[in-house]
Design a protein around this motif. Structure first.
Motif, mmCIF file in Angstrom:
data_model
loop_
_atom_site.group_PDB
_atom_site.id
_atom_site.type_symbol
_atom_site.label_atom_id
_atom_site.label_comp_id
_atom_site.label_asym_id
_atom_site.label_seq_id
_atom_site.Cartn_x
_atom_site.Cartn_y
_atom_site.Cartn_z
ATOM 1 N N SER A 1 -3.828 8.986 9.925
ATOM 2 C CA SER A 1 -3.398 7.709 9.363
ATOM 3 C C SER A 1 -3.114 6.652 10.426
ATOM 4 N N VAL B 1 4.199 7.596 1.902
ATOM 5 C CA VAL B 1 3.006 8.055 1.185
ATOM 6 C C VAL B 1 2.189 6.842 0.749
ATOM 7 N N GLU B 2 0.906 7.058 0.653
ATOM 8 C CA GLU B 2 0.001 6.011 0.189
ATOM 9 C C GLU B 2 0.127 5.885 -1.325
ATOM 10 N N GLN B 3 0.335 4.674 -1.812
ATOM 11 C CA GLN B 3 0.506 4.459 -3.258
ATOM 12 C C GLN B 3 -0.697 4.937 -4.058
ATOM 13 N N ALA B 4 -1.884 4.576 -3.620
ATOM 14 C CA ALA B 4 -3.094 4.840 -4.412
ATOM 15 C C ALA B 4 -3.395 6.328 -4.567
ATOM 16 N N THR B 5 -3.050 7.133 -3.544
ATOM 17 C CA THR B 5 -3.441 8.550 -3.547
ATOM 18 C C THR B 5 -2.268 9.515 -3.524
ATOM 19 N N ASN B 6 -1.068 9.003 -3.249
ATOM 20 C CA ASN B 6 0.127 9.824 -3.040
ATOM 21 C C ASN B 6 -0.023 10.748 -1.822
ATOM 22 N N ARG B 7 -0.915 10.385 -0.906
ATOM 23 C CA ARG B 7 -1.159 11.168 0.309
ATOM 24 C C ARG B 7 -0.055 10.878 1.325
ATOM 25 N N ARG C 1 0.791 -1.234 0.000
ATOM 26 C CA ARG C 1 0.000 0.000 0.000
ATOM 27 C C ARG C 1 0.815 1.273 0.000
ATOM 28 N N ASP D 1 3.485 19.118 4.411
ATOM 29 C CA ASP D 1 2.919 17.902 5.000
ATOM 30 C C ASP D 1 3.615 17.557 6.315
ATOM 31 N N TYR E 1 -0.412 1.183 8.835
ATOM 32 C CA TYR E 1 0.614 1.792 7.987
ATOM 33 C C TYR E 1 1.983 1.789 8.675
#
Length: 172
Positions: A103, A65-71, A6, A19, A108
Motif C-alpha cells: 500500500s 482499511v480501504e473503504q471500497a474493499t475493506n482491505r 478512500r 493482517d 494512503y
C-alpha cells in the motif's frame, strides 16, 4: 471511527491480528521497526497494547482499511509510548504510522495521518505532537514534512540514531 475519501480509520480489534502480523513480519516494513520481522508473540502484545491505549487514554493507533474493499492497509495514530526521551518529547502525543509494503506510495499514509492529526487536535484539544524517525527512513521523513513536522533534535533510542520532530497545529 474516521472516514476519509478512500479510507476508514478505526481502533484495532483482535480480528486484525493476522493482517497486522503480516505487515510487521514483512522484511521491507520491518527494516524501520527494529530491523527484524516481528514475531507473532510480539505482534500480539503490540495489538493488545494498542487496545489498552484506547481504554486508558481515549486515543491511540488506528487500523487503516480501504473503504471500497475493506482491505487492511496499515496503521496511523497518536499514542503515548513513554519512551524516556525527556520532557520535550514524552507526555506529548506521538504520531506514528506503518503501512503494508503493497500500500506504500499511494498517498494512503498522508491521507490517514492528516485525518488522525485533525481528529486528535480537535478531540483532545492538544496542538503539539511529536514523532521519532530513523534518519535513513527517507519516505517517513518526507511524509512527516508533508504532515507539517519539523525536526527539533536528534536522539539515540534503543542503540540507534533518530530524529525528533514536532508539529504544532493552528487548528483545534
Amino acid at each position: 471511527m474516521i472516514q476519509t475519501a478512500r479510507l476508514i480509520l478505526r481502533p484495532y480489534n483482535i480480528s486484525d491480528f493476522d493482517d497486522y502480523l503480516n505487515m510487521v513480519s514483512d522484511p521491507m516494513v520491518a527494516q524501520f521497526l527494529g530491523g527484524q520481522p516481528m514475531r507473532a508473540e510480539d505482534a500480539w502484545n503490540r495489538l493488545l497494547r494498542y487496545a489498552g491505549h484506547w481504554a486508558t487514554f481515549n486515543f491511540g493507533m488506528f487500523a487503516v482499511v480501504e473503504q471500497a474493499t475493506n482491505r487492511f492497509l496499515g496503521q496511523t495514530g497518536i499514542a503515548d509510548f513513554h519512551r524516556g526521551l525527556g520532557s520535550d518529547f514524552d507526555g506529548v502525543g506521538e504520531a506514528a504510522w506503518v503501512f503494508t509494503s503493497k500500500s506504500q506510495g499511494r498517498g494512503y499514509a498522508y491521507e490517514a495521518g492528516m485525518a488522525a492529526l485533525k481528529w486528535y487536535n480537535s478531540s483532545e484539544g492538544r496542538q503539539r505532537t511529536v514523532c521519532l524517525i530513523a534518519p535513513d527512513n527517507r519516505a517517513s521523513l518526507i511524509l512527516a514534512e508533508k504532515l507539517g513536522y519539523i525536526p527539533f533534535g536528534n536522539v539515540v533510542y534503543r542503540g540507534g540514531p533518530f530524529v525528533t520532530l514536532e508539529r504544532i497545529s493552528t487548528q483545534g
